[in-house]
Design an enzyme around this catalytic site. Structure first.
Site, PDB file in Angstrom:
ATOM      1  CG  ASN A 118      13.916  10.705  42.143  1.00 29.51           C
ATOM      2  OD1 ASN A 118      14.202  10.314  43.284  1.00 29.51           O
ATOM      3  ND2 ASN A 118      13.224  11.813  41.934  1.00 29.51           N
ATOM      4  CG  LEU A 119      19.951   7.237  43.517  1.00 24.90           C
ATOM      5  CD1 LEU A 119      19.852   5.717  43.559  1.00 24.90           C
ATOM      6  CD2 LEU A 119      21.328   7.670  43.019  1.00 24.90           C
ATOM      7  CB  SER A 120      16.688  11.406  45.952  1.00 22.12           C
ATOM      8  OG  SER A 120      15.615  11.876  45.163  1.00 22.12           O
ATOM      9  CD  GLU A 121      10.701  10.227  43.757  1.00 22.75           C
ATOM     10  OE1 GLU A 121       9.906  11.184  43.696  1.00 22.75           O
ATOM     11  OE2 GLU A 121      10.812   9.376  42.840  1.00 22.75           O
ATOM     12  CG  ASP A 158       5.708  14.596  34.913  1.00 25.57           C
ATOM     13  OD1 ASP A 158       5.560  13.823  35.882  1.00 25.57           O
ATOM     14  OD2 ASP A 158       5.599  15.827  35.006  1.00 25.57           O
TER      15      ASP A 158
END
Length: 478
Positions: A195-198, A264
């Protein structure tokens, strides 16, 4: 992008990763505890759902694909609950049982659709012998079209590089939902789905689209990835591949109730679509549509083929197919709120033929939604004669509703649909044949509302009457 739903039944996917059991306690809240400034929840409902890698496997199974799951569990009630619940939805479990560790369990307490607290029961599986998992992967590889590695940093993927190389040697694509900031451990994977934060935790904060693409492509090169899919919440998804232009897919979510397990769902649908033979771009389109559905549900959830079909046709919230007049009005109102253009036509459609199909496809091209109003049996009999209709109204409407060009089918009892058209007021009213626009029932009402009236040609030689006459002629010869 026009995407057709694949036959997921032909797909086989193995999911390997950190499995867990999600427990949910629900109940009303009406007072504050005298012991501390916290709400008191009177629990009246308890649910248990497979989570983590198990939720990925469930998402794959919900599509009708073959779903296998390998992970680490304890020998306890939570492990037994996982086996039972996954078995109920046709996930084939092959867990490695670790007697010294509990099965990872997450308990959430909710009231009035709000999560109040989450309690985690777990011990990391770090240091566990990886060989049993590697052996299970090797046994499954000949039977699958994709391998998903679902990493929640709980220890099941401690030897992830061995897993990647094992699958690559067998020609099986490897999709990874990453965890943490060490993306180097996923080197050589087919696809990462942070995701964007990751992503920004690894690549740094990106202030512009250009910066995001540039840093993403650098990660693809640095870690020898075939592709990188960045999921960006309300901003949709961005797919990056070497030598190709970035593909941005805007979000399809209408309302967001809970993002639990959305990642998921994304990787599960991606894997199932790839295993079914879809190109990566189409698989991402399907995954994006599925994410838009699942975030509108509470708790970890799955998406069915019907929900996904509705979503990719943009009909998840409005419904589709056969409707009553009241249902149709609500569907049209929702579509108009999104700025969609409504097209409407009508007819008996007694024996559906190629001319009908071609006509309806051309009508659909005039706007975003196509309504087909169908004469009732009594209305058809009055117009066509006592031997008609050949097919009763329910059958005629079901066949029409199954056409890709048709969004909504609605019956009417009158000889003409003028009243119905005046009630719906489509943006474009369409009729086939040799009519002049002013001769078409409902044209005055549509024009008065600022709409258009169009006449489309039918295919020559195609008519229900000709088909009936041919059948009669052939029957008389036999």
């Amino acid at each position: 992008m026009k995407v057709t739903l694949p036959d997921f039944r032909q797909a086989g996917v193995l999911v390997v990763g950190d499995v867990m059991l999600d427990r949910y306690w629900y109940g009303p809240t009406s007072r504050i505890s005298p012991e501390a400034p916290v709400p008191v929840v009177k629990v009246d409902t308890i649910e248990e759902r497979p989570g983590g890698a198990a939720n990925v496997a469930m998402n794959i199974a919900a599509l009708g694909a073959g779903s296998r799951l390998v992970g680490l569990t304890g020998i306890d009630d939570a492990a037994r609950a996982l086996n039972a619940k996954l078995g109920e939805v046709n996930v084939k479990c092959d867990f490695v049982s670790v007697p010294t560790h509990p099965t990872i369990t997450k308990l959430r307490v909710l009231s009035r659709n709000q999560q109040l607290i989450r309690l985690d029961f777990e011990e990391g599986f770090e240091g566990i012998d990886p060989q049993p998992i590697i052996e299970r992967i090797q046994l499954a590889l000949p039977k699958i079209g994709a391998l998903v590695l679902s990493d929640y940093a709980k220890g099941a993927l401690a030897h992830v590089q061995t897993m990647i190389q094992t699958a690559k040697a067998a020609g099986v694509p490897v999709l990874i939902d990453p965890k943490g900031t060490d993306f180097a451990r996923y080197r050589g994977a087919t696809l990462l789905t942070p995701n964007l934060s990751e992503f920004e935790a690894v690549a740094g904060r990106c202030k512009t689209e250009e910066e995001l693409v540039e840093r993403g492509m650098q990660l693809v090169a640095d870690y020898e990835l075939s592709a990188l899919l960045i999921t960006r919440s309300e901003q949709g998804m961005t797919l990056l591949q070497p030598g190709k232009a970035p593909l941005h897919l805007p979000t399809q979510a209408q309302e967001v109730y809970d993002v639990t397990g959305a990642g998921d769902t994304v990787i599960g649908v991606l894997a199932a679509a790839l295993a079914a033979g879809n190109p990566l771009e189409e698989a991402c389109f399907l995954a994006n549509a599925a994410a838009g559905v699942v975030v509108g549900k509470l708790g970890t959830s799955t998406v069915t083929p019907i929900e996904l079909e509705n979503a990719i046709r943009g009909r998840a919230d409005t419904g589709f197919g056969v409707m009553t007049e009241e249902q149709l009005k609500k569907a049209v109102e929702l579509a108009r709120q999104r700025g969609e253009k409504i097209v409407m036509t009508n007819g008996c459609f007694d024996i559906l033929h190629a001319g009908h199909v071609s006509y309806l496809a051309n009508a659909r091209k005039l706007g975003d939604r196509l309504i087909v109003a169908v004469n009732s049996d009594a209305s058809t009999k009055r117009l066509k004669g006592p031997t008609r209709p050949v097919n009763p109204l329910p059958q005629r409407m079901i066949v029409l509703g199954a056409l890709e060009a048709v969004d909504w089918v609605v019956p009417f009892e009158e000889d003409t649909p003028q009243r119905l058209i005046a009630s719906i007021l489509p943006d474009i009213l369409v009729k086939g044949g040799d009519y002049q626009p002013h001769e078409i029932a409902g044209s005055e009402e549509v024009w008065a509302n600022g709409g258009e009236v169009k006449v489309l040609n039918f295919e020559d030689g195609c008519s229900t009457t000709n088909i009936i006459n041919t059948i009669k002629a052939n029957a008389s010869k036999s």
